[in-house]
Design a protein around this motif. Structure first.
Motif, PDB file in Angstrom:
ATOM      1  N   GLU A  57       0.816  -1.212   0.000  1.00 34.10           N
ATOM      2  CA  GLU A  57       0.000   0.000   0.000  1.00 34.10           C
ATOM      3  C   GLU A  57       0.860   1.277   0.000  1.00 34.10           C
ATOM      4  OE1 GLU A  57      -2.725  -0.227   3.271  1.00 34.10           O
ATOM      5  OE2 GLU A  57      -3.821  -1.927   2.391  1.00 34.10           O
ATOM      6  N   ILE A  58       2.159   1.118   0.190  1.00 38.32           N
ATOM      7  CA  ILE A  58       3.054   2.289   0.202  1.00 38.32           C
ATOM      8  C   ILE A  58       3.412   2.618  -1.240  1.00 38.32           C
ATOM      9  CG2 ILE A  58       5.237   3.229   1.033  1.00 38.32           C
ATOM     10  CD1 ILE A  58       5.101   1.081   3.276  1.00 38.32           C
ATOM     11  N   ARG A  59       3.259   3.877  -1.605  1.00 37.28           N
ATOM     12  CA  ARG A  59       3.453   4.266  -3.002  1.00 37.28           C
ATOM     13  C   ARG A  59       4.681   5.166  -3.156  1.00 37.28           C
ATOM     14  NH1 ARG A  59       1.931   8.377  -6.121  1.00 37.28           N
ATOM     15  NH2 ARG A  59       0.725   9.401  -4.502  1.00 37.28           N
ATOM     16  N   ILE A  60       5.590   4.759  -4.034  1.00 37.61           N
ATOM     17  CA  ILE A  60       6.712   5.622  -4.379  1.00 37.61           C
ATOM     18  C   ILE A  60       6.137   6.903  -4.984  1.00 37.61           C
ATOM     19  CG2 ILE A  60       8.748   5.889  -5.874  1.00 37.61           C
ATOM     20  CD1 ILE A  60       9.142   3.739  -3.731  1.00 37.61           C
ATOM     21  N   GLY A  61       6.629   8.037  -4.508  1.00 36.03           N
ATOM     22  CA  GLY A  61       6.121   9.309  -5.017  1.00 36.03           C
ATOM     23  C   GLY A  61       4.993   9.887  -4.180  1.00 36.03           C
ATOM     24  N   ALA A  62       4.547   9.131  -3.172  1.00 37.36           N
ATOM     25  CA  ALA A  62       3.469   9.640  -2.318  1.00 37.36           C
ATOM     26  C   ALA A  62       3.934  10.878  -1.559  1.00 37.36           C
ATOM     27  CB  ALA A  62       3.018   8.562  -1.336  1.00 37.36           C
ATOM     28  N   ALA A  63       3.015  11.806  -1.389  1.00 37.92           N
ATOM     29  CA  ALA A  63       3.329  13.042  -0.660  1.00 37.92           C
ATOM     30  C   ALA A  63       3.473  12.755   0.828  1.00 37.92           C
ATOM     31  CB  ALA A  63       2.230  14.071  -0.891  1.00 37.92           C
ATOM     32  N   VAL A  64       4.483  13.362   1.436  1.00 35.97           N
ATOM     33  CA  VAL A  64       4.724  13.212   2.872  1.00 35.97           C
ATOM     34  C   VAL A  64       4.979  14.591   3.480  1.00 35.97           C
ATOM     35  CG1 VAL A  64       5.602  10.842   2.811  1.00 35.97           C
ATOM     36  CG2 VAL A  64       7.164  12.741   2.422  1.00 35.97           C
ATOM     37  N   LYS A  65       4.785  14.660   4.784  1.00 38.19           N
ATOM     38  CA  LYS A  65       5.021  15.900   5.504  1.00 38.19           C
ATOM     39  C   LYS A  65       5.794  15.567   6.764  1.00 38.19           C
ATOM     40  CE  LYS A  65       2.576  20.224   6.251  1.00 38.19           C
ATOM     41  NZ  LYS A  65       3.755  20.910   5.767  1.00 38.19           N
ATOM     42  N   VAL A  66       6.667  16.464   7.156  1.00 36.42           N
ATOM     43  CA  VAL A  66       7.479  16.216   8.345  1.00 36.42           C
ATOM     44  C   VAL A  66       6.655  16.483   9.606  1.00 36.42           C
ATOM     45  CG1 VAL A  66       8.454  18.549   8.665  1.00 36.42           C
ATOM     46  CG2 VAL A  66       9.820  16.531   9.273  1.00 36.42           C
ATOM     47  N   GLU A  67       6.999  15.785  10.653  1.00 36.42           N
ATOM     48  CA  GLU A  67       6.440  16.061  11.974  1.00 36.42           C
ATOM     49  C   GLU A  67       7.549  15.807  12.983  1.00 36.42           C
ATOM     50  OE1 GLU A  67       3.178  13.292  12.014  1.00 36.42           O
ATOM     51  OE2 GLU A  67       4.352  11.767  13.057  1.00 36.42           O
ATOM     52  N   PHE A  68       7.417  16.409  14.125  1.00 40.00           N
ATOM     53  CA  PHE A  68       8.471  16.281  15.129  1.00 40.00           C
ATOM     54  C   PHE A  68       7.909  15.674  16.400  1.00 40.00           C
ATOM     55  CE2 PHE A  68       9.774  19.597  12.259  1.00 40.00           C
ATOM     56  CZ  PHE A  68      11.101  19.308  12.037  1.00 40.00           C
ATOM     57  N   GLU A  69       8.729  14.840  17.028  1.00 36.57           N
ATOM     58  CA  GLU A  69       8.346  14.239  18.301  1.00 36.57           C
ATOM     59  C   GLU A  69       9.413  14.593  19.325  1.00 36.57           C
ATOM     60  OE1 GLU A  69       7.564  10.033  18.211  1.00 36.57           O
ATOM     61  OE2 GLU A  69       7.895   9.866  20.369  1.00 36.57           O
ATOM     62  N   ALA A  70       8.973  15.031  20.481  1.00 41.74           N
ATOM     63  CA  ALA A  70       9.903  15.374  21.550  1.00 41.74           C
ATOM     64  C   ALA A  70      10.447  14.095  22.168  1.00 41.74           C
ATOM     65  CB  ALA A  70       9.208  16.229  22.605  1.00 41.74           C
ATOM     66  N   ALA A  71      11.754  13.854  21.964  1.00 42.34           N
ATOM     67  CA  ALA A  71      12.390  12.699  22.592  1.00 42.34           C
ATOM     68  C   ALA A  71      12.706  13.019  24.046  1.00 42.34           C
ATOM     69  CB  ALA A  71      13.655  12.319  21.841  1.00 42.34           C
ATOM     70  N   ASN A  72      13.039  14.273  24.266  1.00 39.97           N
ATOM     71  CA  ASN A  72      13.243  14.792  25.614  1.00 39.97           C
ATOM     72  C   ASN A  72      13.094  16.310  25.533  1.00 39.97           C
ATOM     73  OD1 ASN A  72      15.812  15.993  24.922  1.00 39.97           O
ATOM     74  ND2 ASN A  72      16.753  13.981  25.155  1.00 39.97           N
ATOM     75  N   GLU A  73      13.427  17.001  26.587  1.00 45.62           N
ATOM     76  CA  GLU A  73      13.230  18.452  26.644  1.00 45.62           C
ATOM     77  C   GLU A  73      14.004  19.188  25.545  1.00 45.62           C
ATOM     78  OE1 GLU A  73      14.391  21.592  29.982  1.00 45.62           O
ATOM     79  OE2 GLU A  73      13.039  20.026  30.730  1.00 45.62           O
ATOM     80  N   ASP A  74      15.177  18.677  25.180  1.00 44.99           N
ATOM     81  CA  ASP A  74      16.036  19.381  24.229  1.00 44.99           C
ATOM     82  C   ASP A  74      15.954  18.866  22.797  1.00 44.99           C
ATOM     83  OD1 ASP A  74      17.134  21.163  26.122  1.00 44.99           O
ATOM     84  OD2 ASP A  74      18.438  19.554  26.848  1.00 44.99           O
ATOM     85  N   MET A  75      15.655  17.609  22.630  1.00 48.63           N
ATOM     86  CA  MET A  75      15.709  17.011  21.297  1.00 48.63           C
ATOM     87  C   MET A  75      14.326  16.626  20.788  1.00 48.63           C
ATOM     88  SD  MET A  75      18.797  17.192  20.413  1.00 48.63           S
ATOM     89  CE  MET A  75      19.282  16.060  19.135  1.00 48.63           C
ATOM     90  N   HIS A  76      13.965  17.253  19.684  1.00 46.24           N
ATOM     91  CA  HIS A  76      12.728  16.902  18.991  1.00 46.24           C
ATOM     92  C   HIS A  76      13.140  16.268  17.671  1.00 46.24           C
ATOM     93  CE1 HIS A  76       9.872  19.729  21.348  1.00 46.24           C
ATOM     94  NE2 HIS A  76      10.914  19.384  22.098  1.00 46.24           N
ATOM     95  N   LEU A  77      12.682  15.055  17.432  1.00 50.41           N
ATOM     96  CA  LEU A  77      13.150  14.279  16.287  1.00 50.41           C
ATOM     97  C   LEU A  77      12.181  14.364  15.111  1.00 50.41           C
ATOM     98  CD1 LEU A  77      14.253  11.082  18.247  1.00 50.41           C
ATOM     99  CD2 LEU A  77      15.584  13.137  17.753  1.00 50.41           C
ATOM    100  N   PRO A  78      12.727  14.466  13.891  1.00 50.63           N
ATOM    101  CA  PRO A  78      11.855  14.520  12.719  1.00 50.63           C
ATOM    102  C   PRO A  78      11.438  13.127  12.249  1.00 50.63           C
ATOM    103  CG  PRO A  78      14.131  14.736  12.032  1.00 50.63           C
ATOM    104  CD  PRO A  78      14.144  14.611  13.544  1.00 50.63           C
ATOM    105  N   PHE A  79      10.181  13.015  11.898  1.00 49.41           N
ATOM    106  CA  PHE A  79       9.650  11.831  11.239  1.00 49.41           C
ATOM    107  C   PHE A  79       8.818  12.342  10.069  1.00 49.41           C
ATOM    108  CE2 PHE A  79      10.290  10.678  15.652  1.00 49.41           C
ATOM    109  CZ  PHE A  79      10.922   9.451  15.558  1.00 49.41           C
ATOM    110  N   TRP A  80       8.573  11.488   9.107  1.00 45.22           N
ATOM    111  CA  TRP A  80       7.754  11.900   7.969  1.00 45.22           C
ATOM    112  C   TRP A  80       6.522  11.032   7.923  1.00 45.22           C
ATOM    113  CZ3 TRP A  80       9.043  15.883   4.482  1.00 45.22           C
ATOM    114  CH2 TRP A  80      10.264  16.507   4.752  1.00 45.22           C
ATOM    115  N   ARG A  81       5.399  11.652   7.564  1.00 44.15           N
ATOM    116  CA  ARG A  81       4.116  10.958   7.537  1.00 44.15           C
ATOM    117  C   ARG A  81       3.476  11.123   6.165  1.00 44.15           C
ATOM    118  NH1 ARG A  81       0.573   9.112  11.283  1.00 44.15           N
ATOM    119  NH2 ARG A  81       1.839   9.905  13.007  1.00 44.15           N
TER     120      ARG A  81
END
Ligand SMILES: [Zn+2]
Length: 138
Positions: A110-134
């Motif tokens: 179901e995953i499509r090459i070329g599909a549009a994605v947007k970044v989101e960030f998750e707080a790993a701790n107080e200082d580091m927020h990590l990027p993920f794409w959805r």
């Protein structure tokens, strides 16, 4: 939710990225000479070898270049499997490796090459927020 996986350490040439991430901004390094964005951050432009670099705020938009379902993982990520990693073609240029969200690792067809994605960030701790794409709903 508590983030229990290893967290990156900011360095002098990556601090602007992490400062932006904390504010929900995708900061990208760009060469002031050739104007091209590159990923990952480094001291020299990989396109023209200039050391005149700047940071810009990226759109946080991209498309899936390719992906892989991670089944055989080791160490702290073992309990996360299966999950999907992907290379994202950034709207501004170059590619970023990520953990892809919004997809079912059990249904990779179901995953499509070329599909549009947007970044989101998750707080790993107080200082580091990590990027993920959805994947963006189509
Ligand atoms: Zn350059």
């Amino acid at each position: 939710m508590t983030y229990n996986l290893p967290v990156p350490t900011a360095g002098t040439h990556t601090q602007p990225f992490w400062d932006g991430a904390k504010l929900g901004k995708l900061m990208l390094p760009r060469c002031s000479d050739c104007q091209r964005v590159h990923w990952y951050p480094r001291f020299i432009c990989p396109h023209c070898h200039s050391t005149d670099l700047e940071w810009i705020e990226g759109s946080g938009e991209g498309t899936i270049h390719t992906y892989a379902v991670q089944h055989m993982v080791f160490g702290p990520w073992t309990e996360e499997a299966p999950f999907v990693t992907a290379y994202i073609d950034l709207k501004e240029g170059d590619r970023m490796l990520t953990v892809l969200r919004g997809v079912d690792a059990e249904k990779p067809e179901e995953i499509r090459i070329g599909a549009a994605v947007k970044v989101e960030f998750e707080a790993a701790n107080e200082d580091m927020h990590l990027p993920f794409w959805r994947v963006v709903e189509e």
